[in-house]
Write an enzyme that holds these catalytic residues in place. Sequence first.
Site, PDB file in Angstrom:
ATOM      1  CE  LYS A  10      47.589  34.144  31.063  1.00  0.00           C
ATOM      2  NZ  LYS A  10      47.716  32.751  31.502  1.00  0.00           N
ATOM      3  CE  LYS A  19      43.490  37.254  39.204  1.00  0.00           C
ATOM      4  NZ  LYS A  19      42.991  36.270  38.269  1.00  0.00           N
ATOM      5  CE  LYS A  22      55.558  33.599  40.702  1.00  0.00           C
ATOM      6  NZ  LYS A  22      55.850  32.349  40.074  1.00  0.00           N
TER       7      LYS A  22
END
Length: 336
Positions: A116, A200, A203
Site C-alpha cells: 500500500k 482480485k 473497487k
Amino acid sequence: MNKKVKNLVFSGVQPSGNLHLGNYLGAMRNFVELQKKMDCVYSIVDLHAITVFQDPKKLEKSIMETVSSFIACGLDFKKSIIFNQSSVSAHAELAWIFNCVSRLGWLNRMTQFKEKAGSNRENASVGLYVYPNLMAADILLYKATHVPVGDDQKQHLELCRDIANKFNNDFNNSEFFPLPEPLIQKNFSRVMSLRDGKKKMSKSEDSDFSRINLQDSEDDIEKKIKKAKTDSHLITANKKDLENRPEALNLLNIYSSVTKTSLETTLKEMEGKDFSKFKKKLADALIASICPIGKKIKELNKDKHQLLTILRDGTEKAKVIADKNLKEIKQIVGFI
Ligand code: TRP
C-alpha cells in the site's frame, strides 16, 4: 488456552459505498452463516479507513451504505453486534497500548504495508504503518476467539496473535487474551477481476466492467458477464484443463460459489458447453442472488434514521464488552 473462554467471532469491514461480489462471496455471506452458530461482532472499521485520506462527506456516506449492505446481505442486527469502530473509543485506546507492545521488527514484515505504501513510503501515514496494531485491538478488545479473514489478512492475524502472546507474557497473565484463530472458508476461491483473472476483484480497479457490484441492475450484470474475458475452448469435466486459464477458471468458480456447488459439479454440469452458453447461466444465477440484495440496499439507504438507530444500538452493545475489558487491561498495565 483457558477452557472457559467463550467462542466469539469478530470481523471488520472497511466502509465502502459500493460493495461488490467479491465482498459478498468472500466475506458477507460467510458472516451470515457464522451468526447462526456463534456470537458475532461485526464492525465497520472507519478508523482503519482514514489511514489513507478520505473525503469526510464520502466517508460518512460509505459508512451508511456499508450498514445497509450488511443488513441487506442478511446480517441480523438483533442477534449480532453491528457498529462503527470510531464510536467505541476503547478501540483507539487499546491500539495505543498495543503500539507499545508490538515491535517495529514485526510491523516491518507486513507485506500489505509495503504494497500500500508503495515506492512513496516516506509519505505514507503513520496510521497505515500501525494499522495491524489497531486490527489486533479490534479483535482482542472483545477477546474474540475466531476471525473470518481472507488470505490477504492472514499475516495481520498472525501479528494479532503475537501481540496477544507478548501481552500475556509481559504482564504474567498467560490466559488473559485468547489467541484468535482464523476462519477460512472451505472450498472458497477468491473472486477475481472479470478483466484479469490474476487480479482480485476490487473497487479500486478503473473499469467498472471488472466487477459485479451488489447494486448493479439485471442489465448491468448481463452486460458485464457477456463482456467478461474468457477463451474459446469448450468446458470439459477435467479440472486440469483450466490450468493457465485464469479467466475461465474465475467464472466457473464464481458460478460454483453463487450456486453453492463444487467446481467439480459445475464442470460436470457444463461439460461440452462453450462460454457463451455458460455465461447466460452465470448471469441468471448472479441476477437471482445479487439483485434482491441490491434492491434491499437501495431501499435501506432511503431511511437514514433507521441505519443510525442500528449503529447506535450496536455501539451500546459493543461498549458493554469493550469498556469492561479495557478496564481490566488498564489495571493489568498499571494505570490507575
Ligand atoms: N484489515 C481488514 C481488511 O482490510 C479489516 C479489519 C479491521 C479487520 N479490523 C479487523 C478484519 C479485525 C478482521 C478483524 O479486510
